[in-house]
Enzyme design. Structure first.
Site, mmCIF file in Angstrom:
data_model
loop_
_atom_site.group_PDB
_atom_site.id
_atom_site.type_symbol
_atom_site.label_atom_id
_atom_site.label_comp_id
_atom_site.label_asym_id
_atom_site.label_seq_id
_atom_site.Cartn_x
_atom_site.Cartn_y
_atom_site.Cartn_z
ATOM 1 N N GLU A 238 -7.705 3.188 -5.706
ATOM 2 C CA GLU A 238 -8.424 3.046 -4.445
ATOM 3 C C GLU A 238 -9.924 2.922 -4.715
ATOM 4 O OE1 GLU A 238 -9.046 2.021 -1.674
ATOM 5 O OE2 GLU A 238 -7.876 3.295 -0.313
ATOM 6 N N ARG A 239 -10.625 2.368 -3.773
ATOM 7 C CA ARG A 239 -12.088 2.349 -3.840
ATOM 8 C C ARG A 239 -12.612 3.787 -3.912
ATOM 9 N NH1 ARG A 239 -15.435 1.165 1.610
ATOM 10 N NH2 ARG A 239 -17.456 1.931 0.905
ATOM 11 N N ARG B 138 -0.015 8.850 -5.487
ATOM 12 C CA ARG B 138 0.506 8.352 -4.221
ATOM 13 C C ARG B 138 1.010 6.924 -4.343
ATOM 14 N NH1 ARG B 138 -5.085 8.944 -3.964
ATOM 15 N NH2 ARG B 138 -6.357 7.300 -3.017
ATOM 16 N N ARG C 264 0.864 -1.186 0.000
ATOM 17 C CA ARG C 264 0.000 0.000 0.000
ATOM 18 C C ARG C 264 0.900 1.235 0.000
ATOM 19 N NH1 ARG C 264 -3.908 2.227 4.884
ATOM 20 N NH2 ARG C 264 -4.888 3.909 3.669
ATOM 21 N N HIS C 265 0.469 2.267 -0.707
ATOM 22 C CA HIS C 265 1.255 3.499 -0.762
ATOM 23 C C HIS C 265 1.593 4.022 0.635
ATOM 24 C CE1 HIS C 265 -2.214 5.906 0.499
ATOM 25 N NE2 HIS C 265 -2.938 5.155 -0.311
ATOM 26 N N GLU D 36 2.046 7.034 3.554
ATOM 27 C CA GLU D 36 1.054 7.992 4.049
ATOM 28 C C GLU D 36 0.847 9.135 3.055
ATOM 29 O OE1 GLU D 36 0.562 10.171 8.272
ATOM 30 O OE2 GLU D 36 2.095 11.081 6.983
ATOM 31 N N SER D 37 -0.419 9.410 2.739
ATOM 32 C CA SER D 37 -0.754 10.526 1.849
ATOM 33 C C SER D 37 -1.166 11.744 2.676
ATOM 34 C CB SER D 37 -1.895 10.138 0.903
ATOM 35 O OG SER D 37 -3.132 10.101 1.605
ATOM 36 N N THR D 38 -1.266 12.881 2.003
ATOM 37 C CA THR D 38 -1.663 14.105 2.707
ATOM 38 C C THR D 38 -3.043 13.951 3.338
ATOM 39 O OG1 THR D 38 -2.481 15.029 0.617
ATOM 40 C CG2 THR D 38 -0.233 15.603 1.262
ATOM 41 N N ASN E 247 -4.433 10.976 4.145
ATOM 42 C CA ASN E 247 -4.318 10.028 5.258
ATOM 43 C C ASN E 247 -3.992 10.803 6.532
ATOM 44 O OD1 ASN E 247 -2.578 7.530 3.281
ATOM 45 N ND2 ASN E 247 -4.752 7.599 3.780
#
Length: 248
Positions: free
Chosen positions: A87-88, A60, A8-9, A11-13, A15
């Site tokens: 992503e969903r 991401r 899984r990528h 941490e995104s902004t 997230n």
């Protein structure tokens, strides 16, 4: 025996801001970049090698893959980008803070939207600016296939064609495959691989930036699977993912 690695990528902004992200194309945070780099170093130090990689069309996941390739000195690796690994789609929840949404609708309702198998969040209106209809990366995707919301069941249906038509044949041909994707597209694959029930999938949480290794038999049935890295830290990361949708 075959091996498949999913990640899984980082941490995104969103997230970090505890927002529903879905198909919104946000980038990694500084921490997310570091997580992806550490994953690449861990895979290299553990002796992994890849022949092909698959990722989504969202930055991401793509940037996470870049970091892994860079740390493994595999920048030349053939990469397949597919919207099917996105992503969903969170529909009308896209961009909303998860805890605030839980405070408004209740923890139980948000848990159902986030983690149930067959209950989607409220859909976007077709005229909503958050739809993907005018996004050039989806120009070749039939409009009727672009979601306005999705449950995990929908995500499984979207992901399975690329598994059946491309990823599984690549693995069976002997190619070493890496998939850099998203929490729910990975949950969709894990549900299929491990034959997890519709009810049990609710409790599955995928941590950011941690390589998940599957050892598969000749029929691509799992022999075992495991996360690479510090198991205590991984357990804490999974617990943090589970807590994201709560009001408290």
């Amino acid at each position: 025996m075959y091996k498949l690695v999913l990640i899984r990528h980082g941490e995104s902004t969103w997230n970090k801001e505890n927002r529903f992200t879905g198909w919104v194309d946000v980038d990694l945070t500084e921490q997310g970049n570091l997580e992806a780099q550490q994953a690449g170093t861990l895979l290299k130090d553990s002796g992994y090698m890849f022949d092909i990689a698959y990722t989504s069309v969202l930055k991401r996941a793509i940037r996470t893959l870049w970091h892994v390739q860079d740390k493994m000195d595999l920048m030349y690796l053939p990469v397949v980008h597919s919207w099917r690994l996105n992503e969903r789609h969170y529909g009308a929840l896209s961009g909303l803070n998860k805890a605030e949404t839980a405070a408004r609708f209740g923890d139980e309702q948000v848990l159902v939207w986030r983690r149930s198998y067959d209950t989607p969040p409220p859909a976007l209106e077709p005229t909503d600016s958050r739809t993907s209809y005018d996004d050039p990366r989806y120009a070749k995707v039939p409009r009727e296939e672009l979601p306005l919301t999705e449950c995990l069941k929908d995500t499984v249906a979207r992901v399975m064609p690329i598994w059946n038509e491309s990823i599984a044949p690549a693995i069976k041909s002997g190619r070493k495959v890496l998939i850099a994707a998203h929490g729910n597209s990975i949950r969709a694959l894990v549900k299929y691989l491990d034959n997890i029930s519709d009810s049990d999938i609710v409790g599955l949480n995928i941590p950011n930036g941690v390589p998940l290794v599957y050892e598969l038999d000749e029929n691509l049935k799992p022999i075992k699977h495991y996360y690479l890295g510090d198991q205590e830290a991984i357990a804490k990361a999974q617990a943090a993912v589970a807590k994201q949708g709560k009001a408290g």
